[in-house]
Design an enzyme around this catalytic site. Structure first.
Site, PDB file in Angstrom:
ATOM      1  N   HIS A  66      18.272  44.766  85.606  1.00 59.95           N
ATOM      2  CA  HIS A  66      17.612  43.553  86.079  1.00 59.95           C
ATOM      3  C   HIS A  66      16.411  43.871  86.962  1.00 59.95           C
ATOM      4  O   HIS A  66      15.689  42.964  87.384  1.00 59.95           O
ATOM      5  CB  HIS A  66      18.641  42.705  86.847  1.00 59.95           C
ATOM      6  CG  HIS A  66      18.227  41.298  87.099  1.00 59.95           C
ATOM      7  ND1 HIS A  66      17.985  40.813  88.370  1.00 59.95           N
ATOM      8  CD2 HIS A  66      18.009  40.263  86.253  1.00 59.95           C
ATOM      9  CE1 HIS A  66      17.657  39.538  88.303  1.00 59.95           C
ATOM     10  NE2 HIS A  66      17.653  39.177  87.028  1.00 59.95           N
ATOM     11  N   HIS A  91      12.086  31.634  93.262  1.00 59.05           N
ATOM     12  CA  HIS A  91      12.779  32.676  92.513  1.00 59.05           C
ATOM     13  C   HIS A  91      12.809  34.022  93.245  1.00 59.05           C
ATOM     14  O   HIS A  91      13.491  34.951  92.815  1.00 59.05           O
ATOM     15  CB  HIS A  91      12.100  32.841  91.146  1.00 59.05           C
ATOM     16  CG  HIS A  91      12.850  33.666  90.161  1.00 59.05           C
ATOM     17  ND1 HIS A  91      12.416  34.904  89.728  1.00 59.05           N
ATOM     18  CD2 HIS A  91      14.022  33.441  89.502  1.00 59.05           C
ATOM     19  CE1 HIS A  91      13.276  35.395  88.853  1.00 59.05           C
ATOM     20  NE2 HIS A  91      14.262  34.540  88.700  1.00 59.05           N
ATOM     21  N   ARG A 135      13.269  39.597  80.535  1.00 56.24           N
ATOM     22  CA  ARG A 135      12.872  38.419  79.758  1.00 56.24           C
ATOM     23  C   ARG A 135      11.353  38.436  79.642  1.00 56.24           C
ATOM     24  O   ARG A 135      10.655  38.530  80.651  1.00 56.24           O
ATOM     25  CB  ARG A 135      13.311  37.115  80.430  1.00 56.24           C
ATOM     26  CG  ARG A 135      14.807  36.971  80.629  1.00 56.24           C
ATOM     27  CD  ARG A 135      15.138  35.558  81.153  1.00 56.24           C
ATOM     28  NE  ARG A 135      16.469  35.479  81.723  1.00 56.24           N
ATOM     29  CZ  ARG A 135      17.591  35.309  81.033  1.00 56.24           C
ATOM     30  NH1 ARG A 135      17.525  35.230  79.714  1.00 56.24           N
ATOM     31  NH2 ARG A 135      18.760  35.236  81.637  1.00 56.24           N
ATOM     32  N   ARG A 155      21.176  37.097  78.831  1.00 58.02           N
ATOM     33  CA  ARG A 155      21.757  35.953  78.137  1.00 58.02           C
ATOM     34  C   ARG A 155      20.693  34.997  77.606  1.00 58.02           C
ATOM     35  O   ARG A 155      19.782  34.600  78.317  1.00 58.02           O
ATOM     36  CB  ARG A 155      22.699  35.203  79.087  1.00 58.02           C
ATOM     37  CG  ARG A 155      23.418  34.043  78.404  1.00 58.02           C
ATOM     38  CD  ARG A 155      24.278  33.280  79.390  1.00 58.02           C
ATOM     39  NE  ARG A 155      25.413  34.066  79.828  1.00 58.02           N
ATOM     40  CZ  ARG A 155      25.784  34.181  81.098  1.00 58.02           C
ATOM     41  NH1 ARG A 155      25.081  33.609  82.040  1.00 58.02           N
ATOM     42  NH2 ARG A 155      26.849  34.880  81.424  1.00 58.02           N
ATOM     43  N   ASN A 167      20.058  22.333  83.037  1.00 59.17           N
ATOM     44  CA  ASN A 167      20.969  23.084  83.906  1.00 59.17           C
ATOM     45  C   ASN A 167      22.421  22.777  83.580  1.00 59.17           C
ATOM     46  O   ASN A 167      23.271  23.674  83.482  1.00 59.17           O
ATOM     47  CB  ASN A 167      20.703  22.741  85.368  1.00 59.17           C
ATOM     48  CG  ASN A 167      19.415  23.341  85.903  1.00 59.17           C
ATOM     49  OD1 ASN A 167      18.822  24.208  85.276  1.00 59.17           O
ATOM     50  ND2 ASN A 167      18.985  22.879  87.057  1.00 59.17           N
ATOM     51  N   TYR A 195       7.530  29.863  88.147  1.00 61.35           N
ATOM     52  CA  TYR A 195       8.476  30.575  89.008  1.00 61.35           C
ATOM     53  C   TYR A 195       7.705  31.174  90.183  1.00 61.35           C
ATOM     54  O   TYR A 195       6.741  31.922  89.981  1.00 61.35           O
ATOM     55  CB  TYR A 195       9.170  31.710  88.246  1.00 61.35           C
ATOM     56  CG  TYR A 195      10.260  31.293  87.292  1.00 61.35           C
ATOM     57  CD1 TYR A 195      10.224  30.066  86.649  1.00 61.35           C
ATOM     58  CD2 TYR A 195      11.328  32.139  87.018  1.00 61.35           C
ATOM     59  CE1 TYR A 195      11.224  29.708  85.754  1.00 61.35           C
ATOM     60  CE2 TYR A 195      12.332  31.779  86.121  1.00 61.35           C
ATOM     61  CZ  TYR A 195      12.264  30.558  85.494  1.00 61.35           C
ATOM     62  OH  TYR A 195      13.247  30.204  84.613  1.00 61.35           O
ATOM     63  N   ARG A 233      18.208  29.029  96.985  1.00 62.36           N
ATOM     64  CA  ARG A 233      17.905  27.947  96.058  1.00 62.36           C
ATOM     65  C   ARG A 233      19.158  27.339  95.454  1.00 62.36           C
ATOM     66  O   ARG A 233      19.286  26.131  95.337  1.00 62.36           O
ATOM     67  CB  ARG A 233      17.006  28.465  94.929  1.00 62.36           C
ATOM     68  CG  ARG A 233      16.497  27.354  94.013  1.00 62.36           C
ATOM     69  CD  ARG A 233      15.819  27.910  92.779  1.00 62.36           C
ATOM     70  NE  ARG A 233      16.777  28.366  91.776  1.00 62.36           N
ATOM     71  CZ  ARG A 233      16.636  29.472  91.061  1.00 62.36           C
ATOM     72  NH1 ARG A 233      15.615  30.273  91.272  1.00 62.36           N
ATOM     73  NH2 ARG A 233      17.537  29.801  90.149  1.00 62.36           N
TER      74      ARG A 233
END
Length: 683
Positions: free
Chosen positions: A432, A589, A372, A402, A43, A465, A561
């Site tokens: 997204h 998530h 992703r 990204r 992170n 997740y 979160r």
């Protein structure tokens, strides 16, 4: 009225502090604590690559331009470094305790100084066979141009002395840079000595063999360094040409990004650090104290030697109470909606949905958004099979995700080669949304089936997740999903949706209306309330509306979160707001939004956090939940998370991350375990 907002960057660091809490918690199994140490490091590395790099770029602007932004990047960077240093000191103490406990269970991390000579032959052979062919040492002062340090790569700065001690220039050492190869495992397991297990960093295996690598010199000390570069892709200034080609060109330049952090071993002498700084052209602000080892995200893959008792107990995926036993997911979903919960239940149901559609002769069209995916994606393999079977298949491939741009471009090429209509990103607008649509010819009707989720179509991340998705054939939803796909395909200028909230068109205003309705009911003395679960709460405009709703008396529960810029419990601002964060073995998530709405509860499942980028610069979808059983399950999840008194932390402006207090005699509730138990009872 001026409302208080938490700084975004500092709020993110407070979140990483919660990750450290998991690494520090003695109730967390030993290997999992080390795993969280790896998460913390990963992170922080991304934070410097992206967020700190962005702040550093502001320093290159003129003062007038910076003043318009309303922030002081110098002050903020100073505060960031202060917090990061404090966290890293705490991190070091946690690691020392973890390694002490590892030694107690027979796992010892040894260095080139402490390794037994009994392992000498093994280390020399391993080095010659697997590591030495990958090494290409660089002289620090060799040539006119300074050596180029690859982004995020670890280098050993090696002190070299001339073997001929009679020469005058042998009194001053030279320095070489040796890149630690990432193509070999970070940890080398040494042959076991009875019940004793020994592990070495590959860095130390190289250190052990430095005399062989530099056989013409006397090898002195060595120190690890790492340069982190700006990860932002430089495409925003390329206003002409195809976006996909712009991304392809930019990928090759990512490793050349400007420095955002130069991490060095704090034991390195000042003269060495200064020499590196001068030779590499670094600013004083680039220099960050580190320890002996870098890239500690590798702790996520630390060897465990089969000692399962020091890891989380296995939680195998639960069978879905309905979908597990049906012959056809499409036939079942035709009758009513079904919700699936990952990783509590298997992602295989999504794969079955797509594979069934690919093999069904009545299915005419399949549409899918890709943000992703796994490197060997079973999802996209099913899409390829559908195209080969003659279906009209369309994928929208987001090539601005990204760190996944290269993988997505490669998949795009494969899909196009198989005959899949592959659409790519639009400038200034990321896609997204997590949606899929199947169109099937059933007698005379064109029947649509959809999947709407909170997480990516990625079978690997679905194992860690915590996300949710709904299969539906409800025409109210599937018609709107098709509208979104028609927009992405350029067939319409804007999706005309009646039920889905879609960013950047109706989602922001839709949530504004829902918040305003609750505020109006509270002002009228009527029941009201909101429960808002997301990854990040950052958008100033929507936070302002939450403050106004709180001032009207609306009870608001926030489960977030990560970043939370809203400050709860402030007099005359947010007195009715309670904010908490839950960290546990799964990464929370999901985005779930619940509004009281005059007792006729409105419940939404979404891909979007409440961040400016999600609400204004992305294509996102929030789906209203109409099915009674789906609503019951999602409502149960929210109530369980609001009752957590084991893994929930209270959020405040100080970043204290205090665990929510448990009343005397109160039964401990751990939300993830409790929700798994709830789902097990459904089976």
């Amino acid at each position: 009225m001026e409302y208080t907002l938490q700084d975004r960057e500092l709020s993110w660091l407070h979140f990483n502090g919660r990750v450290l809490q998991e690494a520090e918690d003695p109730s967390v199994p030993l290997f999992e604590r080390l795993f969280f140490c790896g998460v913390f490091s990963s992170n922080l590395d991304e934070y410097f690559r992206v967020r700190v790099a962005s702040l550093r770029s502001l320093l290159r602007l003129g003062k007038g331009d910076v003043d318009k932004l309303g922030i002081d990047p110098h002050r903020l960077l100073h505060e960031i470094h202060r917090l990061v240093l404090a966290q890293q000191e705490r991190y070091g103490g946690i690691l020392r305790e973890i390694f002490r406990e590892l030694a107690e269970v027979g796992i010892h991390v040894v260095t080139q100084e402490t390794v037994s000579e009994d392992h000498g032959a093994f280390l020399r052979e391993s080095f010659r066979d697997s590591i030495r062919p990958l090494l290409d040492p660089l002289r620090l002062d060799g040539g006119e141009q300074p050596p180029f340090l690859e982004n995020r790569a670890i280098y050993l700065v090696v002190e070299l002395w001339e073997a001929d001690a009679t020469r005058l220039d042998s009194w001053v050492p030279d320095y070489a840079l040796v890149e630690v190869p990432s193509r070999v495992p970070r940890f080398v397991t040494l042959p076991s000595l009875g019940d004793r297990h020994e592990v070495m960093y590959v860095d130390d295996v190289i250190r052990y063999n430095l005399p062989e690598l530099f056989s013409r010199h006397e090898v002195g000390r060595s120190w690890a360094v790492k340069l982190t570069r700006d990860a932002e892709l430089p495409v925003e200034d390329e206003f002409e040409g195809d976006l996909v080609e712009a991304i392809r060109r930019s990928l090759g330049r990512r490793s050349e990004g400007v420095p955002s952090r130069f991490l060095y071993d704090m034991r390195a002498p000042y003269v060495v650090v200064h020499r590196l700084q001068r030779r590499l052209g670094l600013d004083e602000e680039d220099l960050v104290l580190g320890a002996r080892y870098h890239n500690l995200s590798d702790y996520m893959s630390f060897p465990r030697f089969g000692l399962r008792e020091h890891a989380y107990p296995e939680w195998p995926p639960l069978a879905h109470p309905v979908l597990e036993g049906v012959d056809s997911i499409l036939s079942d979903v035709r009758e009513r909606d079904r919700v699936v919960h990952f990783p509590y239940q298997s992602f295989d149901y999504v794969l079955r949905f797509l594979e069934e559609a690919a093999g069904d002769p009545r299915v005419e069209e399949i549409w899918l958004t890709v943000y992703r995916v796994a490197g060997d994606s079973a999802v996209l393999t099913a899409i390829l099979d559908a195209a080969r079977a003659g279906k009209n298949v369309t994928t929208f491939m987001e090539v601005q995700a990204r760190f996944d741009e290269e993988s997505n471009l490669a998949w795009g090429d494969r899909l196009e080669a198989a005959g899949v209509r592959t659409l790519y990103s639009m400038r200034g607008l990321k896609v997204h949304a997590k949606i899929a649509l199947v169109v099937r010819r059933e007698e005379t009707e064109r029947k649509r089936y959809a999947f709407v989720g909170t997480g990516n179509f990625n079978e690997k991340t679905s194992r860690i997740y915590a996300d949710h998705g709904v299969f539906t054939s409800d025409e109210r939803i599937t018609r709107d999903v098709e509208q979104v796909f028609r927009f992405l395909a350029g067939e319409i200028s804007e999706p005309e949706t009646e039920h889905l909230l879609v960013a950047p068109f109706t989602l922001r205003e839709g949530f504004y209306d829902l918040i305003a309705h609750e505020a109006g009911r509270a002002e009228a003395g009527e029941p009201s309330g909101m429960t808002l679960k997301m990854n990040a709460l950052e958008d100033e405009k929507i936070i302002r509306r939450l403050y106004e709703a709180s001032r009207a008396g609306v009870p608001i529960d926030v489960i977030v979160r990560g970043i939370c810029r809203l400050v709860p419990g402030r007099p005359d601002q947010s007195e009715t707001v309670r904010a908490r964060s839950i960290l546990d073995r799964y990464l929370e998530h999901a985005r779930i939004y619940r509004f009281h709405h005059d007792g006729e509860e409105r419940l939404y499942l979404a891909s979007a956090d409440w961040m400016k980028r999600n609400l204004s610069r992305r294509v996102e979808v929030a789906m209203p939940l109409y099915d009674a059983e789906v609503r019951r399950q999602m409502g149960a999840l929210l109530e369980i998370q609001l009752a957590d008194n084991t893994k929930a932390r209270r959020l405040d402006s100080e970043g204290a991350n205090a665990y929510l207090a448990r009343e005397e005699g109160e039964e401990p509730i751990r939300a993830q375990a409790a929700f798994r138990g709830f789902l097990a009872d459904l089976s």
